[in-house]
Scaffold this motif. Structure first.
Motif, PDB file in Angstrom:
ATOM      1  N   GLY A 131     -42.438 -16.370  39.928  1.00 41.20           N
ATOM      2  CA  GLY A 131     -41.763 -17.627  39.640  1.00 41.20           C
ATOM      3  C   GLY A 131     -42.681 -18.744  39.199  1.00 41.20           C
ATOM      4  N   SER A 132     -42.187 -19.966  39.326  1.00 42.73           N
ATOM      5  CA  SER A 132     -42.931 -21.109  38.799  1.00 42.73           C
ATOM      6  C   SER A 132     -42.715 -22.353  39.638  1.00 42.73           C
ATOM      7  N   VAL A 133     -43.644 -23.294  39.468  1.00 32.79           N
ATOM      8  CA  VAL A 133     -43.570 -24.613  40.093  1.00 32.79           C
ATOM      9  C   VAL A 133     -43.668 -25.645  38.981  1.00 32.79           C
ATOM     10  N   VAL A 134     -42.806 -26.644  39.041  1.00 35.08           N
ATOM     11  CA  VAL A 134     -42.885 -27.749  38.086  1.00 35.08           C
ATOM     12  C   VAL A 134     -43.017 -29.046  38.872  1.00 35.08           C
ATOM     13  N   PHE A 135     -44.078 -29.793  38.600  1.00 37.41           N
ATOM     14  CA  PHE A 135     -44.264 -31.121  39.176  1.00 37.41           C
ATOM     15  C   PHE A 135     -43.786 -32.158  38.168  1.00 37.41           C
ATOM     16  N   LEU A 136     -43.264 -33.263  38.689  1.00 40.03           N
ATOM     17  CA  LEU A 136     -42.865 -34.379  37.829  1.00 40.03           C
ATOM     18  C   LEU A 136     -43.975 -35.418  37.825  1.00 40.03           C
ATOM     19  N   GLY A 137     -44.564 -35.626  36.658  1.00 40.31           N
ATOM     20  CA  GLY A 137     -45.570 -36.666  36.500  1.00 40.31           C
ATOM     21  C   GLY A 137     -44.918 -37.957  36.048  1.00 40.31           C
ATOM     22  N   SER A 138     -45.614 -38.713  35.213  1.00 38.76           N
ATOM     23  CA  SER A 138     -45.067 -39.980  34.732  1.00 38.76           C
ATOM     24  C   SER A 138     -45.842 -40.467  33.520  1.00 38.76           C
ATOM     25  N   VAL A 139     -45.153 -41.201  32.666  1.00 40.29           N
ATOM     26  CA  VAL A 139     -45.799 -41.838  31.523  1.00 40.29           C
ATOM     27  C   VAL A 139     -46.805 -42.896  31.990  1.00 40.29           C
ATOM     28  N   HIS A 140     -46.758 -43.254  33.273  1.00 40.72           N
ATOM     29  CA  HIS A 140     -47.761 -44.172  33.828  1.00 40.72           C
ATOM     30  C   HIS A 140     -49.173 -43.599  33.731  1.00 40.72           C
ATOM     31  N   THR A 141     -49.314 -42.302  33.536  1.00 39.08           N
ATOM     32  CA  THR A 141     -50.641 -41.720  33.350  1.00 39.08           C
ATOM     33  C   THR A 141     -51.094 -41.805  31.901  1.00 39.08           C
ATOM     34  N   ARG A 142     -50.204 -42.258  31.019  1.00 36.51           N
ATOM     35  CA  ARG A 142     -50.528 -42.384  29.605  1.00 36.51           C
ATOM     36  C   ARG A 142     -50.638 -43.842  29.160  1.00 36.51           C
ATOM     37  N   ARG A 143     -49.955 -44.725  29.882  1.00 39.41           N
ATOM     38  CA  ARG A 143     -49.975 -46.154  29.571  1.00 39.41           C
ATOM     39  C   ARG A 143     -50.218 -46.933  30.850  1.00 39.41           C
ATOM     40  N   ALA A 144     -50.977 -48.012  30.733  1.00 41.86           N
ATOM     41  CA  ALA A 144     -51.309 -48.813  31.913  1.00 41.86           C
ATOM     42  C   ALA A 144     -50.267 -49.902  32.137  1.00 41.86           C
ATOM     43  N   TYR A 145     -49.646 -49.871  33.314  1.00 37.98           N
ATOM     44  CA  TYR A 145     -48.665 -50.882  33.690  1.00 37.98           C
ATOM     45  C   TYR A 145     -49.217 -51.656  34.883  1.00 37.98           C
ATOM     46  N   PRO A 146     -49.671 -52.888  34.679  1.00 39.49           N
ATOM     47  CA  PRO A 146     -50.219 -53.676  35.788  1.00 39.49           C
ATOM     48  C   PRO A 146     -49.232 -53.754  36.953  1.00 39.49           C
ATOM     49  N   GLY A 147     -49.759 -53.588  38.143  1.00 41.50           N
ATOM     50  CA  GLY A 147     -48.924 -53.640  39.341  1.00 41.50           C
ATOM     51  C   GLY A 147     -48.382 -52.299  39.768  1.00 41.50           C
ATOM     52  N   ASN A 177     -46.772 -26.005  36.220  1.00 44.49           N
ATOM     53  CA  ASN A 177     -46.831 -26.944  35.105  1.00 44.49           C
ATOM     54  C   ASN A 177     -46.362 -28.328  35.544  1.00 44.49           C
ATOM     55  N   CYS A 178     -46.468 -29.263  34.634  1.00 42.98           N
ATOM     56  CA  CYS A 178     -46.083 -30.645  34.904  1.00 42.98           C
ATOM     57  C   CYS A 178     -45.255 -31.169  33.732  1.00 42.98           C
ATOM     58  N   VAL A 179     -44.239 -31.947  34.034  1.00 41.61           N
ATOM     59  CA  VAL A 179     -43.453 -32.622  33.006  1.00 41.61           C
ATOM     60  C   VAL A 179     -43.673 -34.122  33.141  1.00 41.61           C
ATOM     61  N   ILE A 180     -43.955 -34.778  32.019  1.00 40.08           N
ATOM     62  CA  ILE A 180     -44.235 -36.210  31.993  1.00 40.08           C
ATOM     63  C   ILE A 180     -43.039 -36.940  31.380  1.00 40.08           C
ATOM     64  N   PRO A 181     -42.194 -37.550  32.207  1.00 41.09           N
ATOM     65  CA  PRO A 181     -41.019 -38.245  31.651  1.00 41.09           C
ATOM     66  C   PRO A 181     -41.378 -39.619  31.110  1.00 41.09           C
ATOM     67  N   GLY A 182     -40.630 -40.036  30.122  1.00 39.07           N
ATOM     68  CA  GLY A 182     -40.688 -41.421  29.678  1.00 39.07           C
ATOM     69  C   GLY A 182     -39.691 -42.242  30.466  1.00 39.07           C
ATOM     70  N   ALA A 183     -39.220 -43.325  29.878  1.00 39.63           N
ATOM     71  CA  ALA A 183     -38.285 -44.204  30.569  1.00 39.63           C
ATOM     72  C   ALA A 183     -36.895 -43.594  30.578  1.00 39.63           C
ATOM     73  N   GLY A 225     -36.477 -30.241  29.337  1.00 38.21           N
ATOM     74  CA  GLY A 225     -37.923 -30.038  29.381  1.00 38.21           C
ATOM     75  C   GLY A 225     -38.367 -29.360  30.665  1.00 38.21           C
ATOM     76  N   ILE A 226     -37.778 -29.778  31.782  1.00 42.64           N
ATOM     77  CA  ILE A 226     -38.109 -29.184  33.079  1.00 42.64           C
ATOM     78  C   ILE A 226     -37.719 -27.709  33.094  1.00 42.64           C
ATOM     79  N   ALA A 227     -36.530 -27.408  32.581  1.00 44.32           N
ATOM     80  CA  ALA A 227     -36.070 -26.020  32.563  1.00 44.32           C
ATOM     81  C   ALA A 227     -36.975 -25.153  31.689  1.00 44.32           C
ATOM     82  N   TYR A 228     -37.422 -25.704  30.567  1.00 51.24           N
ATOM     83  CA  TYR A 228     -38.334 -24.934  29.709  1.00 51.24           C
ATOM     84  C   TYR A 228     -39.607 -24.571  30.464  1.00 51.24           C
ATOM     85  N   MET A 229     -40.184 -25.553  31.141  1.00 56.38           N
ATOM     86  CA  MET A 229     -41.435 -25.298  31.864  1.00 56.38           C
ATOM     87  C   MET A 229     -41.236 -24.340  33.024  1.00 56.38           C
ATOM     88  N   ALA A 230     -40.052 -24.356  33.602  1.00 58.18           N
ATOM     89  CA  ALA A 230     -39.763 -23.437  34.704  1.00 58.18           C
ATOM     90  C   ALA A 230     -39.540 -22.017  34.212  1.00 58.18           C
TER      91      ALA A 230
END
Length: 253
Positions: A131-147, A177-183, A225-230
């Motif tokens: 099987g597989s594991v999918v973690f949910l990341g964030s676009v915060h790792t691609r763009r800097a959001y103060p605070g 794998n990891c999926v990086i969602p936008g807004a 996207g999550i289903a594809y990675m899974a």
């Protein structure tokens, strides 16, 4: 690709937002789905609307005993376990000078540590089914959001974690794998204080112009996207950015 109709899937934080959308997506394609979270009314509403293919567990992923119970319930419902979607998480926002160790520990426990614990507990079952594991990341790792430094730090950790675990668990037949969602317009944004319910529509409208495709995403688009990675049988140790071009850096806010 592993057919979704043959899968048993566990989704943390499945009572709302991306987790709910992902549960509906898998169930729509014939999977048996188990969702978990702390709010029974939300979980029950989702499970009831999906039908017998979906079971729910009221649990707190920051408690080891609850994590074990979640895995046991998913295996019992699905007859095994093919995919673990580590979706649940908390947002912590504010100036770094105002952060306390207690608050930082809580967000790291929820967003990073709990996913690691669940993955370890699920490993024998995932290995048995390749099987597989999918973690949910964030676009915060691609763009800097103060605070948003605590949240960004946890999501950065999750992305690196997926790569390391992919190398560690690959010999056992488990993909990570990891999926990086936008807004995406989810309840988490409201609870975190990013937007109030009244402000959400205005805020999300403004965010649209920051996406190359001119709009925010839907839960169903993230679920795809999550289903594809899974399901992708020769993809591991990588991150899939599903963000409508938000990480490209366009900014009209």
């Amino acid at each position: 690709m592993t057919p979704m109709s043959e899968m048993s899937v566990l989704i943390t934080g499945g009572g709302s937002g991306i987790g709910e959308g992902t549960a509906r997506h898998f169930a729509r394609h014939g999977a048996r789905v188990t969702i978990c979270g702390r709010r029974e009314e939300k979980l029950k509403a989702v499970a009831d609307s999906i039908g017998p293919a979906c079971a729910y567990v009221v649990a707190d992923i920051t408690r080891d005993a609850d994590c074990a119970r979640i895995i046991e319930a998913a295996v019992a419902h699905g007859g095994g376990l093919d995919a673990l979607i580590n979706n649940a998480g908390n947002m912590l926002r504010g100036p770094i000078a105002e952060m306390t160790r207690e608050a930082l520990t809580e967000v790291f426990d929820s967003n990073v540590v709990s996913g690691m614990i669940l993955t370890g507990l699920a490993l024998p079952h995932l290995s048995a089914r390749k099987g597989s594991v999918v973690f949910l990341g964030s676009v915060h790792t691609r763009r800097a959001y103060p605070g948003a430094s605590p949240y960004a730090a946890t999501k950065g950790a999750v992305e690196v974690l997926a790569k390391v675990l992919a190398a560690e668990l690959g010999p056992q037949g488990v993909r990570v794998n990891c999926v990086i969602p936008g807004a995406v317009s989810t309840e988490l944004n409201i609870r975190a204080g990013l937007v109030t319910e009244d402000q959400q529509r205005v805020r999300m409208k403004a965010l649209e112009s920051s996406h190359a495709l001119g709009r925010i995403g839907t839960e169903e688009e993230l679920a795809e996207g999550i289903a594809y990675m899974a399901c992708a049988e020769w993809v591991t140790g990588t991150s899939l950015v599903v963000d409508g071009g938000l990480s490209l850096g366009i900014s009209n806010l």
